[in-house]
Design a protein around this motif. Sequence first.
Motif, short mmCIF file in Angstrom:
data_model
loop_
_atom_site.label_atom_id
_atom_site.label_comp_id
_atom_site.label_asym_id
_atom_site.label_seq_id
_atom_site.Cartn_x
_atom_site.Cartn_y
_atom_site.Cartn_z
N THR A 157 0.89 -1.20 -0.02
CA THR A 157 -0.02 0.12 -0.05
C THR A 157 0.90 1.26 -0.02
OG1 THR A 157 0.02 0.10 2.33
CG2 THR A 157 -1.80 -1.22 1.47
N ARG A 158 0.32 2.39 -0.05
CA ARG A 158 0.97 3.66 -0.21
C ARG A 158 1.78 4.08 0.93
NH1 ARG A 158 -0.24 5.59 -5.25
NH2 ARG A 158 -2.32 4.66 -5.93
N THR A 178 -5.22 1.24 -3.78
CA THR A 178 -4.51 1.61 -2.89
C THR A 178 -3.05 1.00 -3.24
OG1 THR A 178 -5.04 -0.21 -1.66
CG2 THR A 178 -6.29 1.97 -0.97
N LEU A 179 -2.67 0.26 -4.02
CA LEU A 179 -1.66 -0.32 -4.19
C LEU A 179 -0.46 0.46 -4.98
CD1 LEU A 179 -0.11 -3.05 -4.26
CD2 LEU A 179 -1.11 -3.39 -6.62
N MET A 208 0.65 -6.02 0.88
CA MET A 208 -0.97 -6.59 0.75
C MET A 208 -0.76 -7.94 0.56
SD MET A 208 -2.15 -3.33 -1.60
CE MET A 208 -3.93 -3.49 -1.25
#
Length: 660
Positions: A621-622, A646-647, A627
Amino acid sequence: MADIETLKQETRVFNASDAFKENATISGMDAYNAMCADAAQDYEGFWASLARENLEWKKPFTQILDESNAPFYKWFDDGLLNVSYNCLDRNLENGNADKIAVIFEADGGQVTKVTYRELHQQVCKFANGLKSLGIKKSDRVVIYMPMSVEGIVAMQACARIGATHSVVFGGFSAKSLQERIIDAGAVTVITADQQVRGGKHLPLKIIVDEALALGGCEAVRNVIVYQRTGADVGVTAGRDLLMSELVASQSDVCEPEWVSAEHPLFILYTSGSTGTPKGVQHSSGGYLLWAMLTMKWTFDIKPDDIFWCTADIGWVTGHTYIAYGPLAVGATEIVFEGIPTFPNAGRFWDMIARHKATIFYTAPTAIRSLIKAADADEKIHPDRYDLSSLRLLGSVGEPINPEAWMWYYKHIGRENCPIVDTFWQTETGGHMITPLPGATPMVPGSCTLPLPGIMAAIVDETGADLPNGQGGILVVKRPWPSMIRTIWNDPERFKKSYFPEELGGKTYLAGDGAIRSAETGNFTITGRIDDVLNVSGHRMGTMEIESALVAHPLVAEAAVVGKPDETTGESICAFVVLKRSRPTGDEAKQIAKELRDWVAKEIGPIAKPKEIRFGDNLPKTRSGKIMRRLLRLLAKGEAITQDISTLENPAILDQLKDAQ
Ligand code: 6R9
């Protein structure tokens, strides 16, 4: 593997024969319901009378359940007893002295039979031997032994003198052994020169030497060596002793050390979702009570039974259903040194036929691999063996998929043996949710109903009860006698892991998801809700494997997930980022092999990843979180259809799609 949707639709129901029911210890659902009602009406009274009836006390208890320091519950605390006395001496007094306690079959097929009298003698001699080395009540003793009569003797001898044992499975590496020796603060290690499995001689004592050489084990004064093969494994003067020499001059009379019911009988390490393995601490009184009750209730044990649990004494199943339970009820049990596929995959069936086993208890992973083997080779198909002695089958360690259940029922039980699918954990000490063979209608893939007195329930994250038909978190709402007492050296972690504040601090959190049938109320376990994998019924934390991988000089980062596997239930899939460029082709294969061997050395061969995939990075994720849900999908080879906005680095998914 059947998924939860198929399991929910499972409609087949099986019942024990009338003959089985008639003779069963708990016969019919009315009897089961009556016991549940008794427990609900007078919870403490229910357990107290069972503890009085089943255990022999040196000094009777007056306190039953002490909840004053919850969740550090105490049971029968002011009662005094000895576990080894209850398992052995009692059998000498009640006419079982010449009954066979253990039928031991070695890897190569040699059979040794040991009576209760002989076992008692061996335990007393060894207990005196331990005492002669200065080992006393509450000292910790690590046992790193093969499946053997001597392994059971070692455990019972510790119990006899009040020493707390910690058995470490013989497949663990020197490093894992060292960590456990240090955490337990062991003063002695009991081992064998070698173990013999599948015709191969494998090291044990040498691994103990390596573990001690890693440092930090200064508390260890002695290493006691049982000579299994007679191999020359070196002697460290002043430290190492042969078991045979230690017992040679010892008396076979050893007054048991009478301990409080709460005295720690053993510590057994098991994997959690984070950090190092947890030392699950068990009691003496409550634990032994449970071992006995479940032998009677779940296994319907009778004097003529030949009971066979195929587990290893290094796991909790081998503690409760090999080292303690069968002996405490005066049963005859089979103890097997070898593996199910040597000399061929008919070994279990051949042994059942030769020893006339009546109750057989094994793991789904063994069943699934033997199905495959039987399909591949007609000669060792179970249909070819005389399995008519069997009257009851059991399953443990992981969910059993309905197809494996049906095969077990048909080809091993010949449609004439109930199957008890026993759900429980290292922490619970013994069975928790399981059919009672003469009472509960059985549904393939479901562990059905809690034992009488076990207040199992399904709740949401806030602890609120969920209606039947809705999946949630499995909890137990009241303490029970054989529950984990604490995590050795880490009471805070005990509270956090098993009695989290979010659930009120007094409800036991099992770590599994479950669902109850809307029609029958039957429980079906849907798998772990934490980062614990179950590979061939062995519990492993993803974090443990990740830490082992990143300890390799080439590895920058690693994430481990479980992948459904037809035979082993789950398999280990590791996503790895190297400190150098991403390898491909033969080089990738070569490095993957090196990493696998590395993990085997760090933890043990059971923790080797089946698959290793290399990437330039991991999907994050940011905010930098890996993940894992995406990695699980990638491992399964499923398309990623979810939102991946969100990746941080979507391109990485392509790279990680394929196994090397
Ligand atoms: C006894 C033992 C415990 C975990 C447990 C669960 C899984 C065990 C099961 C089962 C479905 C069963 N598990 N028995 N899942 N049906 N009958 O195996 O102890 O090694 O501590 O493992 O195994 O996930 O939480 P342990």
